[in-house]
Each structure stands twice: as structure tokens, then as C-alpha cells.
Design a protein around this motif. Structure first.
Motif, PDB file in Angstrom:
ATOM      1  N   TRP A 144       4.746  -3.972  -2.207  1.00 44.98           N
ATOM      2  CA  TRP A 144       4.007  -2.821  -1.686  1.00 44.98           C
ATOM      3  C   TRP A 144       4.696  -2.237  -0.460  1.00 44.98           C
ATOM      4  N   THR A 166      -1.936   1.314   7.745  1.00 45.36           N
ATOM      5  CA  THR A 166      -2.011   1.805   6.365  1.00 45.36           C
ATOM      6  C   THR A 166      -3.394   2.275   5.954  1.00 45.36           C
ATOM      7  N   PHE A 196      -5.802   0.317   4.851  1.00 43.24           N
ATOM      8  CA  PHE A 196      -6.387  -0.549   3.840  1.00 43.24           C
ATOM      9  C   PHE A 196      -7.093  -1.727   4.496  1.00 43.24           C
ATOM     10  N   SER A 197      -8.094  -2.248   3.802  1.00 40.53           N
ATOM     11  CA  SER A 197      -8.947  -3.278   4.358  1.00 40.53           C
ATOM     12  C   SER A 197      -8.245  -4.637   4.380  1.00 40.53           C
ATOM     13  N   THR A 243      -8.086  -6.122   0.902  1.00 43.08           N
ATOM     14  CA  THR A 243      -7.022  -5.584   0.058  1.00 43.08           C
ATOM     15  C   THR A 243      -5.678  -6.192   0.427  1.00 43.08           C
ATOM     16  N   PRO A 274       1.134   4.476  -0.302  1.00 38.02           N
ATOM     17  CA  PRO A 274       0.916   4.203  -1.727  1.00 38.02           C
ATOM     18  C   PRO A 274      -0.212   3.200  -1.929  1.00 38.02           C
ATOM     19  N   VAL A 275      -0.955   3.384  -2.984  1.00 40.73           N
ATOM     20  CA  VAL A 275      -2.053   2.472  -3.304  1.00 40.73           C
ATOM     21  C   VAL A 275      -1.464   1.191  -3.885  1.00 40.73           C
ATOM     22  N   PRO A 276      -1.894   0.021  -3.414  1.00 37.13           N
ATOM     23  CA  PRO A 276      -1.389  -1.232  -3.988  1.00 37.13           C
ATOM     24  C   PRO A 276      -1.669  -1.314  -5.489  1.00 37.13           C
ATOM     25  N   GLY A 277      -0.685  -1.796  -6.232  1.00 37.77           N
ATOM     26  CA  GLY A 277      -0.842  -1.942  -7.667  1.00 37.77           C
ATOM     27  C   GLY A 277      -1.657  -3.171  -8.020  1.00 37.77           C
ATOM     28  N   TRP A 278      -2.020  -3.280  -9.286  1.00 36.34           N
ATOM     29  CA  TRP A 278      -2.800  -4.413  -9.780  1.00 36.34           C
ATOM     30  C   TRP A 278      -1.985  -5.698  -9.622  1.00 36.34           C
ATOM     31  N   ARG A 306       7.213  -2.472  -9.700  1.00 34.14           N
ATOM     32  CA  ARG A 306       6.374  -3.312  -8.843  1.00 34.14           C
ATOM     33  C   ARG A 306       6.545  -4.778  -9.216  1.00 34.14           C
TER      34      ARG A 306
END
Length: 290
Positions: free
Chosen positions: A34, A82, A84-85, A88, A23-27, A142
Motif C-alpha cells: 500500500w 492518510t 485511514f483508521s 484499517t 489510494p484505498v487499501p486493497g483486499w 498489489r
């Protein structure tokens, strides 16, 4: 003679592998929130999922330190699992606030289990619980990163004061679910409550050792009616997330402190978190003098 193809590197037990779907991390979402959504996606429950993500360093993911900071090897392992950098992942950690709200964070690695715990004990952060907005949880489940800081007391999206207790059992919440619905209270029914009911010969509403399961997204909310409180929270969020020039942060922090002392009403302070009460003590109904 055909060229020999080298054997692929062998994966050792415990090495994180790149997951096929993440899943993409939320704002402004917190790391535990997450990871919880990641566990939900793969139907993995409990903290057993932590080593599978490479987060097996002692002390980094304890209940009082989860989401506070990670050592570079842990961030690299989580990135490998995952995709992601580092930037992030670091943006979901409370350590991003070391230049503002949480100074003097100890340097990694955090090999000793008490290193982060000892620092967190003296930091102005919510160690064992988190604030939350019931309407935000109802929307996407979230948990926001700033909810772990006493500086966050208003939801700017819904213009209500944040909550921190389950509407059913009345206990504070942490937001740590590890593969379960983050909108439900996961605390066990206190043994003292069970014993008191049995002594009074009263029926138990739940089985002993049952999970509360109170709906956090149905907690009663208090609307923000003072525009100054809303504006003050906006300024605090800009300061926390670095929207203020580095050279002006100290000056901005001083002005924000003065703003809080002027704009928070005694009624607001009576609803404030316990961490805020010693900072702005009330003398009856009079405004604090310190």
C-alpha cells in the motif's frame, strides 16, 4: 473590540500532514504494498518517503520487519497522514495474525532496532522475501499480506501455486519497492556473476550494477490439480483471517496440520518453500514419517 483569532498550531519538521489523495487499501493487501502505491501516486522513490508518513521509529520499517508490526504512535501518525483508521492500518500488518500463525509478538513500542528483528528470526514467516501470484501482480500490482507466511502456497483466485523467484535472475523477491513498479525485480546484478563472466571473457548482458528488471508477472505458474490442496488452502485462509471461532482456533489448527500432512504430495513438497522442507522431511520418495 473584535475577538482575537488564535494562531494556528505550527507544524514541526517531520510532522505528517494529511495527504490530499491516498489510494484505498486493497483486499488483504500488505502495508508495504500500500505504501508503495502511495509513493507511486506522488512519484516519490526510495525509503525517504517513510519519515514523511510518520514512520520514523527505528526498527519498524527495516527490510526484514517492514509490514510486521507498528507501535501505536506510528499507527496514529500514519492515520493522520492518510486519513485511514487504526483498524484499517492494523489489518495490513502481519501482527493481525498474532492469535493464529504468529504468537508471542513483542509489545510496542519498538524503540530498539533489534526488537522486531530478533522476534522475526524465530517466527515461521518469510523474513527477507515473499511469495507472490504472477497473475495477481499482472492484474493490479498489489502484494497480499498472507504471501509473507509459509501457510500461503496457493492462489485461490487463479488456482495456481505461488511463486517466489524472479524468472530472469532466479532470486527470491521481497515485494519492497518504495515507489517503483512492484511487478519488476529490483535486485542488482550480483557482483559474482559479473566477475565470472569477465573471467570467462563472456559479454555482459547488462551493465555492471544494473537492476535485473525481470517481470514477476510473467513467471511460469503451476496449476493446482489436486482439489484437496485447494480445499486445504481455503481452510487455512479462514483460520488465518479469523473466520473461525476463537475457542475453536487451537482445535482447527491441529486439524489443519493433520490435513497438510495427509494431502500434500511428495511432488508438492519438492516445490515447497525452504521453510516447509524441515517441517515435513522426505525420506527419498516415501511419505514423511514425522
Amino acid at each position: 473590540m473584535p475577538a482575537q483569532v488564535p494562531d494556528p498550531p505550527r507544524l514541526r519538521p517531520g510532522d505528517p500532514r494529511l495527504l490530499p489523495a491516498v489510494p484505498v487499501p486493497g483486499w488483504q493487501e500488505s502495508l508495504p504494498s500500500w505504501i508503495n502505491r502511495l509513493c507511486l501516486a506522488y512519484e516519490v522513490r526510495g525509503p525517504d518517503s517513510i519519515p514523511a508518513l510518520g514512520l520514523n521509529v527505528r526498527g519498524e520499517m527495516r527490510p526484514t520487519t517492514a509490514g510486521l508490526a507498528l507501535s501505536p504512535p506510528s499507527i496514529a501518525a500514519l492515520g493522520a497522514a492518510t486519513g485511514f483508521s487504526e483498524q484499517t492500518i492494523g489489518g495490513m500488518l502481519l501482527s493481525r495474525f498474532t492469535a493464529t500463525a504468529l504468537p508471542n509478538l513483542p509489545r510496542p513500542p519498538y524503540g530498539h532496532p533489534g526488537a522486531l528483528t530478533a522476534w522475526a528470526a524465530g517466527a515461521w514467516a518469510l523474513r527477507r522475501h515473499s511469495n507472490f501470484c504472477p497473475r495477481c501482480l499482472a492484474r493490479d500490482g498489489r502484494w497480499r499480506l498472507e504471501w509473507k507466511l509459509p501457510w500461503s502456497f496457493v492462489c485461490l483466485d487463479h488456482m495456481i501455486y505461488l511463486c517466489n523467484r524472479c524468472p530472469q535472475c532466479g532470486r527470491t523477491q521481497s515485494g519492497l519497492c518504495w515507489g517503483r513498479d512492484s511487478r519488476e525485480c529490483r535486485l542488482m546484478q550480483p557482483a559474482s556473476d559479473v566477475a565470472a563472466l569477465l573471467r570467462a571473457d563472456l559479454p555482459l548482458q547488462k551493465e555492471p550494477n544494473a537492476v535485473c528488471r525481470g517481470r514477476l508477472d510473467e513467471a511460469a505458474t503451476v496449476p493446482v490439480t489436486d482439489a484437496r490442496a485447494f480445499e486445504g488452502q481455503e481452510r487455512l485462509m479462514r483460520w488465518l483471517y479469523g473466520a473461525v471461532d476463537e475457542s475453536a482456533r487451537e482445535e482447527e489448527f491441529a486439524s489443519l496440520t493433520a490435513l497438510a500432512a495427509q494431502c500434500l504430495t511428495p511432488e508438492t513438497l519438492r516445490r515447497a518453500q525452504p521453510e516447509l522442507r524441515p517441517v515435513l522431511p522426505l525420506d527419498g520418495d516415501a511419505w514423511p514419517r514425522t
